[in-house]
Design an enzyme around this catalytic site. Structure first.
Site, PDB file in Angstrom:
ATOM      1  N   ASP A  19       0.982  -1.295   0.083  1.00 28.58           N
ATOM      2  CA  ASP A  19      -0.118   0.012  -0.020  1.00 28.58           C
ATOM      3  C   ASP A  19       0.885   1.213   0.015  1.00 28.58           C
ATOM      4  O   ASP A  19       1.949   1.285   0.501  1.00 28.58           O
ATOM      5  CB  ASP A  19      -0.955  -0.142   1.089  1.00 28.58           C
ATOM      6  CG  ASP A  19      -2.380   0.861   1.191  1.00 28.58           C
ATOM      7  OD1 ASP A  19      -2.158   1.275  -0.054  1.00 28.58           O
ATOM      8  OD2 ASP A  19      -2.941   1.089   2.095  1.00 28.58           O
ATOM      9  N   TRP A  24       3.103   7.684  -2.070  1.00 33.25           N
ATOM     10  CA  TRP A  24       4.371   8.074  -2.567  1.00 33.25           C
ATOM     11  C   TRP A  24       4.554   8.836  -3.895  1.00 33.25           C
ATOM     12  O   TRP A  24       5.609   9.887  -3.756  1.00 33.25           O
ATOM     13  CB  TRP A  24       4.906   6.773  -2.826  1.00 33.25           C
ATOM     14  CG  TRP A  24       6.369   6.611  -3.258  1.00 33.25           C
ATOM     15  CD1 TRP A  24       7.475   6.431  -2.414  1.00 33.25           C
ATOM     16  CD2 TRP A  24       7.077   6.872  -4.727  1.00 33.25           C
ATOM     17  NE1 TRP A  24       8.629   6.317  -3.097  1.00 33.25           N
ATOM     18  CE2 TRP A  24       8.457   6.580  -4.405  1.00 33.25           C
ATOM     19  CE3 TRP A  24       6.593   6.774  -5.896  1.00 33.25           C
ATOM     20  CZ2 TRP A  24       9.252   6.856  -5.488  1.00 33.25           C
ATOM     21  CZ3 TRP A  24       7.367   7.174  -6.969  1.00 33.25           C
ATOM     22  CH2 TRP A  24       8.576   7.039  -6.790  1.00 33.25           C
ATOM     23  N   HIS A  36       2.698   3.270  -9.078  1.00 36.25           N
ATOM     24  CA  HIS A  36       2.420   1.926  -9.186  1.00 36.25           C
ATOM     25  C   HIS A  36       3.947   1.347  -9.965  1.00 36.25           C
ATOM     26  O   HIS A  36       4.203   0.270  -9.778  1.00 36.25           O
ATOM     27  CB  HIS A  36       1.379   1.685 -10.006  1.00 36.25           C
ATOM     28  CG  HIS A  36       0.073   1.959  -9.260  1.00 36.25           C
ATOM     29  ND1 HIS A  36      -0.205   1.770  -7.961  1.00 36.25           N
ATOM     30  CD2 HIS A  36      -0.929   2.737  -9.633  1.00 36.25           C
ATOM     31  CE1 HIS A  36      -1.449   1.967  -7.476  1.00 36.25           C
ATOM     32  NE2 HIS A  36      -1.656   2.812  -8.505  1.00 36.25           N
ATOM     33  N   THR A  65     -10.857  -6.908  -5.552  1.00 37.22           N
ATOM     34  CA  THR A  65     -11.991  -6.852  -6.448  1.00 37.22           C
ATOM     35  C   THR A  65     -12.496  -5.626  -6.302  1.00 37.22           C
ATOM     36  O   THR A  65     -13.341  -5.255  -6.917  1.00 37.22           O
ATOM     37  CB  THR A  65     -13.200  -7.953  -5.848  1.00 37.22           C
ATOM     38  OG1 THR A  65     -12.889  -7.714  -4.352  1.00 37.22           O
ATOM     39  CG2 THR A  65     -12.657  -9.312  -6.325  1.00 37.22           C
ATOM     40  N   ARG A  70     -11.764   2.070  -9.090  1.00 33.30           N
ATOM     41  CA  ARG A  70     -10.919   3.146  -9.056  1.00 33.30           C
ATOM     42  C   ARG A  70     -11.158   3.747 -10.530  1.00 33.30           C
ATOM     43  O   ARG A  70     -11.547   3.231 -11.481  1.00 33.30           O
ATOM     44  CB  ARG A  70      -9.544   2.759  -9.057  1.00 33.30           C
ATOM     45  CG  ARG A  70      -9.163   2.388  -7.678  1.00 33.30           C
ATOM     46  CD  ARG A  70      -7.713   2.181  -7.283  1.00 33.30           C
ATOM     47  NE  ARG A  70      -7.385   1.961  -5.982  1.00 33.30           N
ATOM     48  CZ  ARG A  70      -6.354   1.957  -5.289  1.00 33.30           C
ATOM     49  NH1 ARG A  70      -5.201   2.388  -6.052  1.00 33.30           N
ATOM     50  NH2 ARG A  70      -5.946   1.807  -4.114  1.00 33.30           N
ATOM     51  N   LEU A 130      10.647 -20.639  -4.729  1.00 38.81           N
ATOM     52  CA  LEU A 130       9.696 -19.870  -4.089  1.00 38.81           C
ATOM     53  C   LEU A 130       8.284 -19.738  -4.736  1.00 38.81           C
ATOM     54  O   LEU A 130       8.154 -19.873  -6.098  1.00 38.81           O
ATOM     55  CB  LEU A 130      10.287 -18.344  -3.931  1.00 38.81           C
ATOM     56  CG  LEU A 130       9.311 -17.325  -3.375  1.00 38.81           C
ATOM     57  CD1 LEU A 130      10.376 -16.451  -2.424  1.00 38.81           C
ATOM     58  CD2 LEU A 130       8.731 -16.259  -4.218  1.00 38.81           C
ATOM     59  N   ARG A 189      -5.752  -1.931   8.249  1.00 39.01           N
ATOM     60  CA  ARG A 189      -6.996  -2.671   7.965  1.00 39.01           C
ATOM     61  C   ARG A 189      -6.387  -3.866   7.038  1.00 39.01           C
ATOM     62  O   ARG A 189      -5.325  -4.041   6.444  1.00 39.01           O
ATOM     63  CB  ARG A 189      -7.716  -1.797   7.047  1.00 39.01           C
ATOM     64  CG  ARG A 189      -8.468  -0.521   7.493  1.00 39.01           C
ATOM     65  CD  ARG A 189      -9.325  -0.161   6.498  1.00 39.01           C
ATOM     66  NE  ARG A 189      -8.530   0.471   5.347  1.00 39.01           N
ATOM     67  CZ  ARG A 189      -7.899   1.666   5.257  1.00 39.01           C
ATOM     68  NH1 ARG A 189      -8.088   2.439   6.294  1.00 39.01           N
ATOM     69  NH2 ARG A 189      -7.320   2.004   4.363  1.00 39.01           N
TER      70      ARG A 189
HETATM   71  C1  FPP Z   1      -1.783   0.113  -3.344  1.00 37.34           C
HETATM   72  O1  FPP Z   1      -1.558   1.595  -3.534  1.00 37.34           O
HETATM   73  C2  FPP Z   1      -1.187  -0.529  -4.406  1.00 37.34           C
HETATM   74  C3  FPP Z   1      -2.062  -1.169  -5.394  1.00 37.34           C
HETATM   75  C4  FPP Z   1      -3.406  -0.972  -5.508  1.00 37.34           C
HETATM   76  C5  FPP Z   1      -1.395  -1.804  -6.646  1.00 37.34           C
HETATM   77  C6  FPP Z   1      -0.021  -2.600  -6.170  1.00 37.34           C
HETATM   78  C7  FPP Z   1       0.272  -3.132  -7.657  1.00 37.34           C
HETATM   79  C8  FPP Z   1       1.428  -3.299  -8.124  1.00 37.34           C
HETATM   80  C9  FPP Z   1       2.671  -2.884  -7.141  1.00 37.34           C
HETATM   81  C10 FPP Z   1       1.730  -3.556  -9.419  1.00 37.34           C
HETATM   82  C11 FPP Z   1       2.493  -4.699  -9.772  1.00 37.34           C
HETATM   83  C12 FPP Z   1       2.149  -5.966  -9.000  1.00 37.34           C
HETATM   84  C13 FPP Z   1       2.395  -7.473  -9.312  1.00 37.34           C
HETATM   85  C14 FPP Z   1       2.447  -8.455  -8.263  1.00 37.34           C
HETATM   86  C15 FPP Z   1       3.175  -7.586 -10.638  1.00 37.34           C
HETATM   87  P1  FPP Z   1      -2.503   2.778  -3.440  1.00 37.34           P
HETATM   88  O2  FPP Z   1      -2.753   3.061  -4.959  1.00 37.34           O
HETATM   89  O3  FPP Z   1      -3.765   2.108  -2.705  1.00 37.34           O
HETATM   90  O4  FPP Z   1      -1.833   3.927  -2.655  1.00 37.34           O
HETATM   91  P2  FPP Z   1      -2.630   5.023  -1.874  1.00 37.34           P
HETATM   92  O5  FPP Z   1      -3.260   4.376  -0.756  1.00 37.34           O
HETATM   93  O6  FPP Z   1      -1.483   5.770  -1.407  1.00 37.34           O
HETATM   94  O7  FPP Z   1      -3.106   5.850  -2.917  1.00 37.34           O
END
Ligand code: FPP
Length: 245
Positions: A19, A24, A36, A65, A70, A130, A189
């Site tokens: 998260d 960031w 991301h 899900t 978004r 792994l 959470r």
């Molecule tokens: C949460 O940050 C992150 C996500 C919803 C996406 C995570 C996905 C990746 C890192 C992509 C690659 C993954 C794999 C397994 C190949 P957020 O957007 O909710 O952050 P925020 O709470 O600061 O808005």
């Protein structure tokens, strides 16, 4: 349930709620997708670090899900990132002995990405360094509903049902439960992640955003885990006795 671990062990199964990508990016004046991308780059070092530590299963919450809700641009961008990661990293992951599994509903994922996931899962199925379990289009409640639907369709008798049988109907069939669930970015959470399997997991939360969660941060989480006494609902003396058997 994974049997009682000794306090000095590293988790056999580590699960991460990655998260804070959006925050960031925002803190640097960048668009959310840049977060991301940075989060995706971070995956490489954490995966390699997990292998070094001897962690055998790494489950990552990539897309829930609920994340379909978004903004369309962000969903499209995330789906694009997932496709690119498979294309770019698959051969190297395979060479390193990583087995890729998908947990979540396939239904709802774009057919092209579905084919890439299926290919990655098939190609790596005999690897054993792994297991990388990617939770994509995943929801814990949905997983339980899917399990109950299949149990009913199989005509399982109510009195035959127990934890072990139920577990066989979950996406994680055949895998031990997570020992440690890490959440980055300071949120406290569970967010519909491994709600059945996490019943006895240790939880660790850090304010660090996922793109900044480096090897040192992982070490802190592992140190924290090693300092916990896992009792699985028993008293300390019983878990010590169980470990010495
Ligand atoms: C949460 O940050 C992150 C996500 C919803 C996406 C995570 C996905 C990746 C890192 C992509 C690659 C993954 C794999 C397994 C190949 P957020 O957007 O909710 O952050 P925020 O709470 O600061 O808005």
């Amino acid at each position: 349930m994974n049997p009682a671990s000794t306090p000095t062990q590293v988790p056999y199964h580590l699960a991460i709620i990655m998260d804070g990508n959006g925050r960031w990016a925002k803190s640097r004046g960048l668009p959310r997708l840049a977060g991301h991308h940075a989060g995706t780059e971070n995956l490489r070092r954490i995966l390699r670090s997990c292998v070094k530590h001897g962690i055998k299963i790494l489950t990552l919450y990539a897309f829930s899900t609920e994340n379909w809700g978004r903004p369309a641009d962000e969903v499209r961008g995330l789906m694009g990132i997932l496709e690119q990661v498979i294309e770019r990293e698959l051969n190297e992951l395979h060479a390193e002995g990583v087995r890729i599994r998908h947990i979540g509903r396939m239904n709802g994922i774009a057919p092209r990405l579905q084919r890439k996931i299926t290919h990655a899962v098939e190609m790596t199925r005999n690897n054993d360094t792994l297991i990388l379990n990617v939770a994509l289009n995943y929801g814990g409640r949905q997983e339980i509903i899917d399990a109950v639907r299949r149990l009913l369709a199989d005509g399982v008798k109510p009195e035959a049902l127990d934890d072990a049988l139920f577990g066989q109907y979950l996406y994680t069939d055949g895998l031990p439960d997570p020992d440690l669930i890490v959440r980055t970015s300071g949120e406290m959470r569970v967010s519909n992640f491994l709600i059945w399997q996490g019943a006895y997991a240790e939880y660790y939360a850090t304010p660090t955003y996922w793109p900044d969660f480096n090897e040192d941060e992982l070490q802190k989480a592992l140190d924290h885990y090693a300092s916990r006494e896992r009792r699985f609902g028993l008293v300390a003396e019983q878990t010590i006795a169980a470990r010495s058997k």
